[in-house]
Design a protein around this motif. Sequence first.
Motif, mmCIF file in Angstrom:
data_model
loop_
_atom_site.group_PDB
_atom_site.id
_atom_site.type_symbol
_atom_site.label_atom_id
_atom_site.label_comp_id
_atom_site.label_asym_id
_atom_site.label_seq_id
_atom_site.Cartn_x
_atom_site.Cartn_y
_atom_site.Cartn_z
ATOM 1 N N VAL A 258 52.715 63.378 86.953
ATOM 2 C CA VAL A 258 51.459 61.788 87.007
ATOM 3 C C VAL A 258 53.261 61.196 86.629
ATOM 4 C CG1 VAL A 258 49.750 63.077 87.321
ATOM 5 C CG2 VAL A 258 50.884 62.480 84.486
ATOM 6 N N THR A 259 52.291 59.303 86.189
ATOM 7 C CA THR A 259 52.974 58.852 85.417
ATOM 8 C C THR A 259 52.754 58.615 84.116
ATOM 9 O OG1 THR A 259 54.237 57.910 87.714
ATOM 10 C CG2 THR A 259 53.777 56.000 85.650
ATOM 11 N N ILE A 260 53.287 58.630 82.969
ATOM 12 C CA ILE A 260 52.815 57.589 81.494
ATOM 13 C C ILE A 260 52.807 56.277 81.888
ATOM 14 C CG2 ILE A 260 53.137 58.029 79.553
ATOM 15 C CD1 ILE A 260 54.719 60.362 79.246
ATOM 16 N N ILE A 261 51.268 55.934 81.660
ATOM 17 C CA ILE A 261 51.303 55.018 81.345
ATOM 18 C C ILE A 261 50.590 54.364 79.929
ATOM 19 C CG2 ILE A 261 48.863 53.331 81.770
ATOM 20 C CD1 ILE A 261 47.995 55.433 84.421
ATOM 21 N N GLU A 262 51.479 53.156 79.987
ATOM 22 C CA GLU A 262 51.851 51.860 78.698
ATOM 23 C C GLU A 262 50.086 51.328 78.626
ATOM 24 O OE1 GLU A 262 53.123 51.450 74.665
ATOM 25 O OE2 GLU A 262 54.211 52.562 76.484
#
Length: 273
Positions: A258-262
């Motif tokens: 998964v991508t770390i979302i800011e």
Amino acid sequence: MQPEGLKVIIIGVIAMALFGASFVGYIAHLKRVAPAISDPALQVTGADADKRFAKLDGRANLYFVALTACFGVVTYLAFDAIHALRVMLLPQAVMTFPISHAFLVLAAMFAGAGVACMVFCAWVRRRWGEDARWYISYVSVRRYKCDYERLCRGLGTALVVLVVLMLPLGLNSYVQVRESGFVIHPFFALREQVHPYADINGIATSAKFIAPNGRIRHERDYVVHFKDGTRWVASNLPSGDVYDRVQVAETLAKKAGVTIIEVPIFKTSDVYN
């Protein structure tokens, strides 16, 4: 103040509250079963007695602090060795984050104070001779109105028992990143929580969050969301280390794909659960 730091403080406050309640209750009990007996030969009343007590009490306080420090250091070293052994016995993992040493310091302080209470009267009797007998009689009659030596032993025992009960909970609090999944063992939990990486729905991060008092705090944190609707906040790492949060979040993101979302800012409910 982050959740993990708050937990250590709350544990300390609870321990102090329990100690305070035990102190008051035990004194009331001793007043009934072991009331202070005044020895006329010791003269513990009057202005002269008060002056003598004031002089001895300062020394007594220093002795107690010194005993607490000595026993606290020894206890901390013992707890630290037990802590290291506990970490060694945990399952193999990519990353392991045990309870912070702040907890060990807190436990050692209470244990040191407990042992100091238990041996205090015997110590001053050896050091002071007749002054110790007079001091103990004064405190028994004028301050607590019960057997002071028995009071010290009882309260010291209560503190040690409290530490014995709390220490296993702390040593059993950890977070691990294993090959098989993400493992969380909260402080008061009986079993660890295992989350396969496929259960990770997403990871959010922000450099700001709204504290419970409504103020905006600037500190980076990460929130891991699971598919069952639960979440885990990186500031709940038992180690309490800010850099560890980054390592855990990035490793979980990589393993879960998964991508770390800011996000602009975390709400209070996002961080404090």
